[in-house]
Enzyme design. Structure first.
Site, PDB file in Angstrom:
ATOM      1  N   CYS A   2      55.199  53.075  34.026  1.00 12.21           N
ATOM      2  CA  CYS A   2      56.117  54.145  34.206  1.00 12.21           C
ATOM      3  C   CYS A   2      55.572  55.542  33.434  1.00 12.21           C
ATOM      4  O   CYS A   2      54.896  55.334  32.721  1.00 12.21           O
ATOM      5  CB  CYS A   2      57.634  54.077  33.527  1.00 12.21           C
ATOM      6  N   ARG A  27      51.012  55.370  37.360  1.00 10.37           N
ATOM      7  CA  ARG A  27      51.622  54.403  36.202  1.00 10.37           C
ATOM      8  C   ARG A  27      52.914  53.694  36.759  1.00 10.37           C
ATOM      9  O   ARG A  27      53.759  52.999  36.000  1.00 10.37           O
ATOM     10  CB  ARG A  27      52.124  55.280  35.087  1.00 10.37           C
ATOM     11  N   ASN A 101      60.061  55.065  29.481  1.00  6.68           N
ATOM     12  CA  ASN A 101      58.900  54.111  29.551  1.00  6.68           C
ATOM     13  C   ASN A 101      59.046  52.986  28.526  1.00  6.68           C
ATOM     14  O   ASN A 101      58.845  53.364  27.606  1.00  6.68           O
ATOM     15  CB  ASN A 101      57.543  54.943  29.489  1.00  6.68           C
ATOM     16  N   GLY A 102      59.222  51.705  29.033  1.00  6.94           N
ATOM     17  CA  GLY A 102      59.472  50.705  28.199  1.00  6.94           C
ATOM     18  C   GLY A 102      60.508  49.596  28.282  1.00  6.94           C
ATOM     19  O   GLY A 102      61.017  49.761  29.537  1.00  6.94           O
ATOM     20  N   GLU A 484      35.627  39.363  38.884  1.00  6.04           N
ATOM     21  CA  GLU A 484      36.105  40.853  39.203  1.00  6.04           C
ATOM     22  C   GLU A 484      36.248  41.022  40.781  1.00  6.04           C
ATOM     23  O   GLU A 484      37.128  41.730  40.922  1.00  6.04           O
ATOM     24  CB  GLU A 484      35.011  41.722  38.278  1.00  6.04           C
ATOM     25  N   LYS A 488      39.554  42.310  42.636  1.00  6.88           N
ATOM     26  CA  LYS A 488      39.650  43.575  43.168  1.00  6.88           C
ATOM     27  C   LYS A 488      40.129  43.361  44.642  1.00  6.88           C
ATOM     28  O   LYS A 488      41.033  44.032  45.283  1.00  6.88           O
ATOM     29  CB  LYS A 488      38.216  44.278  43.298  1.00  6.88           C
ATOM     30  N   GLU A 491      43.867  42.219  44.445  1.00  4.85           N
ATOM     31  CA  GLU A 491      44.820  43.181  44.068  1.00  4.85           C
ATOM     32  C   GLU A 491      44.883  44.569  45.043  1.00  4.85           C
ATOM     33  O   GLU A 491      45.940  45.182  45.271  1.00  4.85           O
ATOM     34  CB  GLU A 491      44.475  43.883  42.833  1.00  4.85           C
ATOM     35  N   HIS A 507      33.772  20.343  41.707  1.00  3.69           N
ATOM     36  CA  HIS A 507      34.756  19.576  40.843  1.00  3.69           C
ATOM     37  C   HIS A 507      36.071  19.782  41.556  1.00  3.69           C
ATOM     38  O   HIS A 507      37.125  19.723  40.602  1.00  3.69           O
ATOM     39  CB  HIS A 507      34.756  20.025  39.374  1.00  3.69           C
TER      40      HIS A 507
END
Ligand code: F6R
Length: 608
Positions: A2, A27, A101-102, A484, A488, A491, A507
């Site tokens: 937020c 955000r 925000n929170g 990574e 990427k 997402e 394995h």
């Protein structure tokens, strides 16, 4: 999570707040809203979806002349993403509005007691509970400041808040507990926001509001109070160095692409003042006063965690410091933190606000570990709570997917390894010189090669865009890069991808390989190359398609070979990284995904 911004000044406030929200949209972007007071009435406009939906709504309204307004861009915590749950929320008497925000953890018990007093709730949010609690307190408290403080003294949880009230139409109240909140100080105007870029076109003079503080912001001045006791608090004003240019796209299609292409500059900036090309030395004055750690804990989340995993190879290899790398969300709940004297902990966080990393830092501090932050954002919570902080100097990273921040973290950690290696004498000055010279070669090498790398990524994407699953494999320092690469891809393009240590495939995971499940193998020129090559052969033997990212002259057969320039290991990671980023970027763009703002995500994860 937020973004919030409040403005009070001499300009039309709604466009200023909307512009600021545009720079905070990273955000959270599932809904947005804005509040302003005009001609004695509190007005609110909200819309589900991205900020553009709110813009369209405002465009149908007559010009709004208010000079005080506040806005919110949301990443849902309580309540589904829809207009009803979008902020601002207002009190039942329509006199007070709030943005938040929170998370208010004890909202349910407060809600129950307010419901008994007749309050009605239209949303599912914890925030609407808080604004009504303030309204309830206002009935008995002498003014808004005292009502706000009384309500906050009952609320538990994390928040950055702005509140407006018909009582004082030209004032914004703001408060913070474990979520970022920055006061931007202009001339005849002031701002309060979750992040500096929100008001960067207007001022670079800031005050970082601390946990447990309330700000009362007017156009001409402001006061800051301690929540506990309401005595005034003085803070020194700081000037940030970021400029607005750095927070804009500069002609690139997406922030992510711009930030990938900024990596050569990020590396040269990170070297400036810390490494000397002529003498081949590294200086880190921030670290001069601390003993070389006997053991390091590195704690972080997501991409920053991958930087830490990668850096372990340098810190152990160069400085011979044993390193344990932990995911912050796990570390913070460790029952026993078995730390001995001489150990240090590094908390890596681009934003410096990630809730899990901050909580892990606090736990380490509680157990007496000296804690160091590695952060990009000056003034962030982690930077302020750590015993000392090394700043990565990547500049503002706007794309939700982290790119240049990882490069800057890797660079800073590499410099630490070299610096401590020299102090411990685990490397000679000649070895140091060689490493420093490799680092200095990187900006030019990347500048020269990034355009071709992007072309190659585009070509591969056209071939592989129909696949629904990918393995990323690597060994040694390439294993964290495989993690990574997979992160990427998933997402950004929502393609399932798993990063694996190449040696682990047999394995279990190798059972998944068939013609529909390709592998992206990182097989660079180093002592592990023959081993990774065997893993590639094993994948191909199961009819799996393989893309190999490798260096010139390496003999390997695969469906697709992607050759990138060779650099001394493990610094080669800084060349592998943009290749992986570009592959995911091009894949997401090709598939028509929202590259800069992937679904369900937000930058700066300030909730647990
Ligand atoms: C992925 C990404 C995240 C962050 C993670 C930690 O592209 O951006 O995985 O790396 O949320 O964020 P910071 O570094 O701000 O603590």
């Amino acid at each position: 999570m937020c973004g919030i911004i409040g403005y009070v000044g001499h300009r039309p406030a709604v466009p200023v707040v909307m512009e600021g929200l545009g720079r905070l949209e990273y955000r959270g972007y599932d809904s947005a809203g804005i509040a302003w007071i005009w001609q004695g009435a509190l007005n609110i406009a909200r819309a589900s979806g991205k900020l553009s939906a709110l813009e369209s709504k405002l465009a149908t309204m007559p010009a709004i002349m208010a000079t005080c307004a506040m806005g919110h861009t949301r990443w849902a915590t309580h309540g589904e993403p829809c207009e009803r749950n979008a902020h601002p929320h207002q009190s039942n008497d329509a006199k007070i509005a709030i943005i938040h925000n929170g998370i208010i953890e004890n909202y349910q018990s407060i809600k129950n007691s307010l419901q008994q007093k007749g309050y009605i709730f239209k949303s599912d949010t914890d925030t609407e509970v808080l604004v009504n609690l303030i309204a309830e307190k206002r009935k008995t408290e002498p003014d808004m400041l005292h009502a706000f403080a009384a309500a906050l003294n009952e609320a538990r949880g994390a928040y950055a808040l702005c509140v407006m009230s018909l009582d004082e139409p030209d004032v914004i109240y703001a408060a913070r507990a474990s979520a970022p909140l920055i006061l931007g100080i202009g001339t005849g105007e002031n701002f309060i926001a979750s992040d500096i870029p929100a008001f960067l076109p207007y001022t670079r003079n800031v005050i970082f509001i601390e946990d447990g503080e309330i700000a009362r912001v007017k156009a001409s001045d402001f006061e800051i109070y301690a929540l506990d006791g309401l005595q005034t608090v003085e803070h020194a004003e700081q000037t940030v160095q970021w400029d607005i240019q750095a927070a804009q796209k500069d002609g690139y299609r997406h922030f992510m692409l711009k930030e990938i292409f900024e990596q050569p500059r990020v590396i040269s900036d990170g070297l400036t003042g810390r490494a000397d090309a002529c003498s081949g030395t590294v200086s880190m004055p921030e670290l001069d006063n601390m003993p070389v750690p006997e053991k390091l804990h590195i704690v972080a989340c997501g991409t920053s965690y991958h930087s830490g995993l990668w850096a372990r190879h340098l810190l152990e290899g160069i400085a011979e410091i044993p390193v344990q790398v932990d995911i912050a969300s796990e570390f913070r709940y460790r029952e026993k933190l078995l730390a001995s004297p001489g150990e240090n902990a590094i908390f890596i966080s681009q934003s410096g606000e990630t809730a899990d990393t901050l909580a892990a830092l606090r736990l380490a501090k509680k157990h007496g570990l000296p804690v160091m932050g590695l952060c990009n954002v000056v003034g962030s919570s982690i930077a302020r709570e750590a015993d000392m902080t090394v700043f990565t100097q990547a500049g503002p990273e706007i794309s939700v997917a982290s790119t240049k921040a990882m490069a800057s973290q890797m660079l800073a950690l590499a410099l630490m390894a070299i610096y401590w290696g020299r102090r411990k004498n685990t490397i000679t000055s000649a070895q140091c010189k060689e490493l420093v010279s490799s680092l200095f070669s990187l900006p030019r090498l990347l500048d020269d090669n990034l355009p071709q790398m992007r072309e190659k990524a585009r070509e591969l994407v056209q071939k592989y865009a129909t696949f629904h699953n990918f393995f990323y494999i690597g060994r040694g320092f390439c294993y964290p890069l495989a993690l990574e690469g997979a992160l990427k891809l998933k997402e950004l393009s929502y393609i399932h991808a798993e990063g694996y240590a190449a040696g682990e495939m047999k394995h279990g995971p190798i059972a998944l390989i068939d013609p529909s499940f390709p592998t992206f193998a990182i097989a660079l020129e180093n002592e592990l190359f023959p081993k990774v090559k065997s893993n590639i052969v094993e994948a191909e033997a199961r009819a799996g398609k393989v893309i190999v990212l490798t260096n010139p002259g390496m003999e390997v057969k695969a469906d697709d070979i992607w050759v990138i320039p060779g650099v001394k290991s493990p610094l080669a990671g800084l060349v592998v990284l943009p290749a992986l980023q570009l592959f995911s970027y091009e894949m997401a763009d090709y598939l028509g995904k929202d590259v800069d703002q992937p679904r369900n995500l937000a930058k700066s994860v300030t909730v647990e």
